[in-house]
Design a protein around this motif. Structure first.
Motif, mmCIF file in Angstrom:
data_model
loop_
_atom_site.group_PDB
_atom_site.id
_atom_site.type_symbol
_atom_site.label_atom_id
_atom_site.label_comp_id
_atom_site.label_asym_id
_atom_site.label_seq_id
_atom_site.Cartn_x
_atom_site.Cartn_y
_atom_site.Cartn_z
ATOM 1 N N PHE A 184 6.352 -4.900 -3.019
ATOM 2 C CA PHE A 184 4.937 -4.695 -3.352
ATOM 3 C C PHE A 184 4.885 -3.867 -4.638
ATOM 4 C CE2 PHE A 184 6.280 -2.011 0.256
ATOM 5 C CZ PHE A 184 6.354 -0.775 -0.366
ATOM 6 N N THR A 185 3.705 -3.817 -5.246
ATOM 7 C CA THR A 185 3.594 -3.011 -6.464
ATOM 8 C C THR A 185 3.219 -1.590 -6.075
ATOM 9 O OG1 THR A 185 1.227 -3.376 -6.741
ATOM 10 C CG2 THR A 185 2.710 -5.032 -7.706
ATOM 11 N N TRP A 186 3.447 -0.679 -6.996
ATOM 12 C CA TRP A 186 3.108 0.716 -6.707
ATOM 13 C C TRP A 186 1.596 0.847 -6.498
ATOM 14 C CZ3 TRP A 186 5.994 3.952 -4.566
ATOM 15 C CH2 TRP A 186 5.585 5.268 -4.423
ATOM 16 N N GLY A 187 0.831 0.047 -7.226
ATOM 17 C CA GLY A 187 -0.625 0.051 -7.073
ATOM 18 C C GLY A 187 -1.043 -0.322 -5.661
ATOM 19 N N GLU A 188 -0.372 -1.332 -5.100
ATOM 20 C CA GLU A 188 -0.682 -1.757 -3.725
ATOM 21 C C GLU A 188 -0.411 -0.626 -2.738
ATOM 22 O OE1 GLU A 188 0.108 -6.445 -3.144
ATOM 23 O OE2 GLU A 188 1.818 -5.337 -3.944
ATOM 24 N N TRP A 189 0.718 0.079 -2.985
ATOM 25 C CA TRP A 189 1.055 1.193 -2.099
ATOM 26 C C TRP A 189 -0.009 2.297 -2.184
ATOM 27 C CZ3 TRP A 189 2.755 3.118 2.018
ATOM 28 C CH2 TRP A 189 2.897 4.516 2.142
ATOM 29 N N VAL A 190 -0.377 2.643 -3.410
ATOM 30 C CA VAL A 190 -1.360 3.720 -3.600
ATOM 31 C C VAL A 190 -2.661 3.363 -2.885
ATOM 32 C CG1 VAL A 190 -2.782 4.921 -5.325
ATOM 33 C CG2 VAL A 190 -0.342 4.548 -5.750
#
Lengths: 334, 116
Positions: free
Chosen positions: B47-53
């Protein structure tokens, strides 16, 4: 499950470890020497607890001369590990990292009087050890000739049988057929999940000793056939076992509460426990196992359409309140 | 510094708690593990870091609301773990069934005594 990823991102297998226990004079060293001279292509490092009368003939033998028991600082009396082993396993890891291929697996030969629990727990309670090594199985050598008197006299001998994933019956040529059958029956009562095989003069295939998967959650839970029909107890063992089976599924929260309470109260006496469980909330089997206060669980395969969803739980321990456990488990069913 | 190393270190910088005296420091080994797993999985492209955030912020918001309403408060890394499980399940890395099966033993003995 034994695959780990190292710093460079390549997958590498954890080093499997076998614990070889057995009472004094049972023939552990004889067995080990036979295994080590067999041409199996395995490079085995041996950790010995003591220098026996008969030495182990191997390129890589390490000795721990002092059994050092360390209590883990988590408030549990049964959560102890072997400090001497931690050190040796650390050294062996360094050696193997410096010289890859110096050994493929480890066999630990314990003293006859050693308690197997702290040895086994070393592989689960220490993060560094657990990330590099995997405990394959505890194999216990039992001397057919002297088993009865040793089991009567020494609780350590009983513990070694209770903990075993596999039992090797040595010197069985020195006893009569009925005597051998009696001993087998006694061992099965104490530990119905460890297959028993016979060894003579240390002669046993290496497959009896390695890759048993005793601590693998997914390994099949085999209860020695005939165990459930056994009713009479000829010996008043402190180490004993029982099996709970049910065709009715469990409620997960209730069974979890059962284990939480049972472990809080009896963990010091719960040597090994393992099971396959059907929950009403899941169409898969759930497999679990535990050693004293440590427990693990995992998703098993899905139940087949025409397969009866039978849960099977086996408990091996010291003076466990069987009736209480059985009644409590019954309460956890849907 | 290689391109990959630069990306990794900036990701780690983003992920590392900014103030060390808060409850974001690791109190238990499992917290460090949960942290490392998420950073690693983002690096590996699950996943992207944006999705995690986004997932984590939602989890924090829900937990804050529950606590404000008198519910059980959760620590920073308990919230982290809940978010991690949700994101992994939604990305198909693990199934809800696998998580439920694992939780069975964790609930009985606690996170520090789990055999894996």
């Amino acid at each position: 499950m034994t695959t780990t990823t190292n710093a460079t991102g390549t997958a590498s297998r954890k080093v499997p470890v076998t614990i070889l226990t057995g009472f004094l004079g049972a023939g552990k060293t004889t067995l080990l020497n036979r295994i080590l001279t067999e041409r199996h292509g395995e490079r085995i490092a041996v950790i010995e607890n003591e220098f026996g009368e008969e030495g182990v003939d191997n390129d890589l033998v390490l000795t721990s001369d002092a059994e050092q028991i360390i209590e883990m600082n988590n408030g549990c009396i049964c959560c102890n590990v072997r400090g001497d082993l931690l050190m040796i396993l650390g050294e062996l890891r360094e050696r193997r990292e410096a010289e890859p291929g110096s050994f493929d697996r480890i066999i630990i030969e314990t003293t006859g009087l050693a308690d197997p629990a702290p040895v086994a727990q070393t592989f689960f309670l220490d993060e560094d050890i657990a990330s590099y090594y995997t405990l394959d199985a505890i194999v216990t050598v039992v001397d057919a000739k002297h088993a009865n008197s040793q089991l009567d006299q020494f609780h350590e001998a009983q513990e070694q049988v209770g903990f075993a994933d596999r039992i090797l019956l040595s010197k069985s040529d020195l006893v009569s057929d009925p005597e051998r059958a009696d001993i087998k029956k006694r061992l099965v009562q104490m530990n119905p999940r460890a297959p028993i095989s016979q060894v003579n003069f240390g002669n046993t295939p290496i497959s009896d000793l390695i890759d048993i998967g005793g601590f693998s959650l997914q390994s099949v839970l085999e209860i020695e056939p005939g165990f459930l029909e056994e009713e009479e107890h000829e010996h008043d063992e402190s180490v004993h076992s029982f099996v709970f089976t049910s065709k009715r599924p469990f409620n997960e929260a209730r069974l979890q509460r059962f284990f939480r309470t049972a472990i809080a109260e009896y963990s010091a006496n719960m040597m090994r426990y393992k099971g396959i469980v059907a929950f009403d909330s899941l169409d898969h089997r759930v497999v679990f196992q535990g050693v004293h206060m440590m427990m693990g669980s995992e998703l098993g395969r899905p139940w087949l359409a025409d397969e009866p969803r039978v849960s099977k739980l086996v408990f091996i321990g010291r003076e466990l309140p069987k009736d209480h456990f059985m009644a409590q488990l019954e309460q956890c069913l849907v | 510094m290689s391109v990959q190393a630069a990306t990794e270190s900036s990701l780690l910088a983003k992920a590392l708690p900014s103030c060390v005296d808060s409850d974001q420091v690791f109190n238990e080994p499992w917290e460090a593990k949960a942290f490392a797993i998420i950073v690693n999985m983002a690096q590996d492209g699950h996943f992207t870091w944006g999705e995690w955030v986004e997932t984590f912020s939602k989890e924090v918001a829900v937990a804050t609301e529950i606590e404000a309403a008198g519910g059980q408060p959760k620590t920073y890394y308990e919230q982290w773990l809940d978010a991690a499980e949700k994101l992994m399940a939604s990305k198909g890395v693990v199934s809800k069934e696998q998580l439920a099966a694992k939780r069975f033993a964790i609930g009985a003995v606690g996170p520090t005594r789990v055999m894996t």
